[in-house]
Design a protein around this motif. Sequence first.
Motif, PDB file in Angstrom:
ATOM      1  N   THR A 143       0.834  -1.203   0.000  1.00  0.00           N
ATOM      2  CA  THR A 143       0.000   0.000   0.000  1.00  0.00           C
ATOM      3  C   THR A 143       0.869   1.253   0.000  1.00  0.00           C
ATOM      4  O   THR A 143       0.636   2.195  -0.770  1.00  0.00           O
ATOM      5  CB  THR A 143      -0.927   0.016   1.225  1.00  0.00           C
ATOM      6  N   LEU A 144       1.867   1.269   0.870  1.00  0.00           N
ATOM      7  CA  LEU A 144       2.768   2.416   0.934  1.00  0.00           C
ATOM      8  C   LEU A 144       3.485   2.633  -0.397  1.00  0.00           C
ATOM      9  O   LEU A 144       3.557   3.765  -0.913  1.00  0.00           O
ATOM     10  CB  LEU A 144       3.797   2.199   2.044  1.00  0.00           C
ATOM     11  N   ALA A 145       4.015   1.564  -0.966  1.00  0.00           N
ATOM     12  CA  ALA A 145       4.747   1.676  -2.225  1.00  0.00           C
ATOM     13  C   ALA A 145       3.833   2.094  -3.371  1.00  0.00           C
ATOM     14  O   ALA A 145       4.192   2.951  -4.196  1.00  0.00           O
ATOM     15  CB  ALA A 145       5.442   0.351  -2.550  1.00  0.00           C
ATOM     16  N   GLY A 146       2.640   1.519  -3.432  1.00  0.00           N
ATOM     17  CA  GLY A 146       1.713   1.850  -4.507  1.00  0.00           C
ATOM     18  C   GLY A 146       1.226   3.286  -4.429  1.00  0.00           C
ATOM     19  O   GLY A 146       1.147   3.986  -5.445  1.00  0.00           O
ATOM     20  N   PHE A 147       0.909   3.736  -3.218  1.00  0.00           N
ATOM     21  CA  PHE A 147       0.443   5.110  -3.053  1.00  0.00           C
ATOM     22  C   PHE A 147       1.556   6.089  -3.392  1.00  0.00           C
ATOM     23  O   PHE A 147       1.346   7.086  -4.098  1.00  0.00           O
ATOM     24  CB  PHE A 147      -0.044   5.338  -1.623  1.00  0.00           C
ATOM     25  N   ALA A 148       2.760   5.831  -2.899  1.00  0.00           N
ATOM     26  CA  ALA A 148       3.889   6.715  -3.180  1.00  0.00           C
ATOM     27  C   ALA A 148       4.176   6.782  -4.675  1.00  0.00           C
ATOM     28  O   ALA A 148       4.475   7.845  -5.228  1.00  0.00           O
ATOM     29  CB  ALA A 148       5.125   6.250  -2.415  1.00  0.00           C
ATOM     30  N   THR A 149       4.077   5.658  -5.359  1.00  0.00           N
ATOM     31  CA  THR A 149       4.300   5.628  -6.804  1.00  0.00           C
ATOM     32  C   THR A 149       3.314   6.524  -7.533  1.00  0.00           C
ATOM     33  O   THR A 149       3.684   7.301  -8.426  1.00  0.00           O
ATOM     34  CB  THR A 149       4.189   4.188  -7.328  1.00  0.00           C
ATOM     35  N   ALA A 162      13.316   0.243   6.817  1.00  0.00           N
ATOM     36  CA  ALA A 162      13.049  -0.890   7.710  1.00  0.00           C
ATOM     37  C   ALA A 162      11.981  -0.496   8.718  1.00  0.00           C
ATOM     38  O   ALA A 162      11.990   0.611   9.264  1.00  0.00           O
ATOM     39  CB  ALA A 162      14.331  -1.284   8.437  1.00  0.00           C
ATOM     40  N   GLY A 163      11.048  -1.407   8.953  1.00  0.00           N
ATOM     41  CA  GLY A 163       9.981  -1.141   9.909  1.00  0.00           C
ATOM     42  C   GLY A 163       8.875  -0.264   9.366  1.00  0.00           C
ATOM     43  O   GLY A 163       8.035   0.220  10.136  1.00  0.00           O
ATOM     44  N   ALA A 164       8.822  -0.080   8.051  1.00  0.00           N
ATOM     45  CA  ALA A 164       7.814   0.811   7.459  1.00  0.00           C
ATOM     46  C   ALA A 164       6.397   0.358   7.748  1.00  0.00           C
ATOM     47  O   ALA A 164       5.489   1.174   7.872  1.00  0.00           O
ATOM     48  CB  ALA A 164       8.030   0.898   5.947  1.00  0.00           C
ATOM     49  N   GLU A 165       6.197  -0.957   7.886  1.00  0.00           N
ATOM     50  CA  GLU A 165       4.848  -1.471   8.094  1.00  0.00           C
ATOM     51  C   GLU A 165       4.266  -1.092   9.449  1.00  0.00           C
ATOM     52  O   GLU A 165       3.048  -1.146   9.647  1.00  0.00           O
ATOM     53  CB  GLU A 165       4.812  -2.993   7.917  1.00  0.00           C
ATOM     54  N   THR A 166       5.113  -0.706  10.393  1.00  0.00           N
ATOM     55  CA  THR A 166       4.618  -0.320  11.721  1.00  0.00           C
ATOM     56  C   THR A 166       4.898   1.150  12.035  1.00  0.00           C
ATOM     57  O   THR A 166       4.656   1.599  13.145  1.00  0.00           O
ATOM     58  CB  THR A 166       5.270  -1.192  12.813  1.00  0.00           C
ATOM     59  N   THR A 167       5.392   1.890  11.053  1.00  0.00           N
ATOM     60  CA  THR A 167       5.676   3.309  11.220  1.00  0.00           C
ATOM     61  C   THR A 167       4.494   4.112  10.696  1.00  0.00           C
ATOM     62  O   THR A 167       3.887   3.727   9.689  1.00  0.00           O
ATOM     63  CB  THR A 167       6.952   3.696  10.441  1.00  0.00           C
ATOM     64  N   PRO A 168       4.120   5.213  11.352  1.00  0.00           N
ATOM     65  CA  PRO A 168       3.026   6.038  10.822  1.00  0.00           C
ATOM     66  C   PRO A 168       3.240   6.355   9.350  1.00  0.00           C
ATOM     67  O   PRO A 168       4.343   6.722   8.939  1.00  0.00           O
ATOM     68  CB  PRO A 168       3.084   7.297  11.696  1.00  0.00           C
ATOM     69  N   ARG A 169       2.188   6.205   8.566  1.00  0.00           N
ATOM     70  CA  ARG A 169       2.329   6.342   7.116  1.00  0.00           C
ATOM     71  C   ARG A 169       2.849   7.723   6.715  1.00  0.00           C
ATOM     72  O   ARG A 169       3.615   7.844   5.750  1.00  0.00           O
ATOM     73  CB  ARG A 169       0.984   6.061   6.423  1.00  0.00           C
ATOM     74  N   GLU A 170       2.439   8.768   7.439  1.00  0.00           N
ATOM     75  CA  GLU A 170       2.907  10.115   7.124  1.00  0.00           C
ATOM     76  C   GLU A 170       4.424  10.217   7.232  1.00  0.00           C
ATOM     77  O   GLU A 170       5.077  10.888   6.420  1.00  0.00           O
ATOM     78  CB  GLU A 170       2.245  11.133   8.051  1.00  0.00           C
ATOM     79  N   GLN A 171       4.979   9.534   8.230  1.00  0.00           N
ATOM     80  CA  GLN A 171       6.426   9.565   8.440  1.00  0.00           C
ATOM     81  C   GLN A 171       7.160   8.838   7.313  1.00  0.00           C
ATOM     82  O   GLN A 171       8.188   9.306   6.814  1.00  0.00           O
ATOM     83  CB  GLN A 171       6.753   8.931   9.786  1.00  0.00           C
ATOM     84  N   ALA A 191       6.825  10.919   4.082  1.00  0.00           N
ATOM     85  CA  ALA A 191       7.668  12.116   4.142  1.00  0.00           C
ATOM     86  C   ALA A 191       9.116  11.776   3.821  1.00  0.00           C
ATOM     87  O   ALA A 191       9.818  12.538   3.145  1.00  0.00           O
ATOM     88  CB  ALA A 191       7.560  12.764   5.525  1.00  0.00           C
ATOM     89  N   GLY A 192       9.554  10.625   4.287  1.00  0.00           N
ATOM     90  CA  GLY A 192      10.921  10.195   3.993  1.00  0.00           C
ATOM     91  C   GLY A 192      11.150   9.921   2.517  1.00  0.00           C
ATOM     92  O   GLY A 192      12.290   9.988   2.036  1.00  0.00           O
ATOM     93  N   LEU A 193      10.066   9.645   1.790  1.00  0.00           N
ATOM     94  CA  LEU A 193      10.169   9.405   0.351  1.00  0.00           C
ATOM     95  C   LEU A 193      10.009  10.687  -0.456  1.00  0.00           C
ATOM     96  O   LEU A 193      10.152  10.678  -1.682  1.00  0.00           O
ATOM     97  CB  LEU A 193       9.092   8.394  -0.079  1.00  0.00           C
ATOM     98  N   GLY A 194       9.677  11.784   0.242  1.00  0.00           N
ATOM     99  CA  GLY A 194       9.547  13.070  -0.442  1.00  0.00           C
ATOM    100  C   GLY A 194       8.141  13.590  -0.556  1.00  0.00           C
ATOM    101  O   GLY A 194       7.905  14.612  -1.215  1.00  0.00           O
ATOM    102  N   LEU A 195       7.170  12.901   0.069  1.00  0.00           N
ATOM    103  CA  LEU A 195       5.780  13.342   0.001  1.00  0.00           C
ATOM    104  C   LEU A 195       5.396  14.024   1.311  1.00  0.00           C
ATOM    105  O   LEU A 195       5.410  13.407   2.371  1.00  0.00           O
ATOM    106  CB  LEU A 195       4.854  12.141  -0.247  1.00  0.00           C
ATOM    107  N   HIS A 196       5.047  15.283   1.232  1.00  0.00           N
ATOM    108  CA  HIS A 196       4.675  16.045   2.416  1.00  0.00           C
ATOM    109  C   HIS A 196       3.249  16.567   2.252  1.00  0.00           C
ATOM    110  O   HIS A 196       2.747  16.714   1.145  1.00  0.00           O
ATOM    111  CB  HIS A 196       5.648  17.205   2.629  1.00  0.00           C
ATOM    112  N   GLY A 197       2.597  16.854   3.363  1.00  0.00           N
ATOM    113  CA  GLY A 197       1.244  17.374   3.313  1.00  0.00           C
ATOM    114  C   GLY A 197       0.208  16.300   3.537  1.00  0.00           C
ATOM    115  O   GLY A 197       0.522  15.140   3.844  1.00  0.00           O
ATOM    116  N   ALA A 198      -1.042  16.686   3.377  1.00  0.00           N
ATOM    117  CA  ALA A 198      -2.168  15.784   3.647  1.00  0.00           C
ATOM    118  C   ALA A 198      -2.202  14.640   2.642  1.00  0.00           C
ATOM    119  O   ALA A 198      -1.834  14.792   1.475  1.00  0.00           O
ATOM    120  CB  ALA A 198      -3.475  16.558   3.599  1.00  0.00           C
TER     121      ALA A 198
END
Length: 218
Positions: A19-25, A39-48, A51-58
Amino acid sequence: MLFDLDGVLVDSRGAQLATLAGFATSVLGRRITTADLPAGAETTPREQVLAGLGLHGAINEDGWDAATATATLVAETFPFVADTLTELRAAGVATGIVTLRSRRRLSWLLPPDVLDLMDTVVCYEDAAPKPAPDGLWLALGRLGVAPGDAAFVGDMEADIHAARAAGVTAVGAGWGFAGPEALARVGADLVLPQPAEFAAVLLLLMGVGQPSEEAKRS
């Protein structure tokens, strides 16, 4: 008997990452794979993570839903779930789910025959999210069960904190996201490293079962 959803009843680790990878793409306009996630992306808040991939905001929830709907096709209910819930129901134990998933996404993860075995479901929009105890109290109120007579099975530190705040027995599902050591560290009353003899253990915990020979030896 209350349960968390992801990591406890459903093997959704791969779906979370997809989900994270598809949405970011879709948002960033460049291909993001699960290997690109920290590492640990599956248990990290999605916003965080995003943001690390370059997506900021709502976060656009429609876009997130689209990514989730596709990604959850790879999620599977753990093999022991249906039999465990059937045994609990046969013993007269009321069951419920307390999850951070929205109600819309619930059926993407659990098949109808499993949902039918649940007496109540509390989703993200129904109560303050864990680690607040509100969702657990809401579920117990619907079931007519006092906190002292209940248990909550969760796989994350927030689940254990919520259970303890609600006054219910906190059971750690060591096969889930956080792992048994983390669950023990935050104060789970009982940690099950693996779901072997899951139904028997839960029935014994509720005072309506007898330990099996395997459980006695463990």
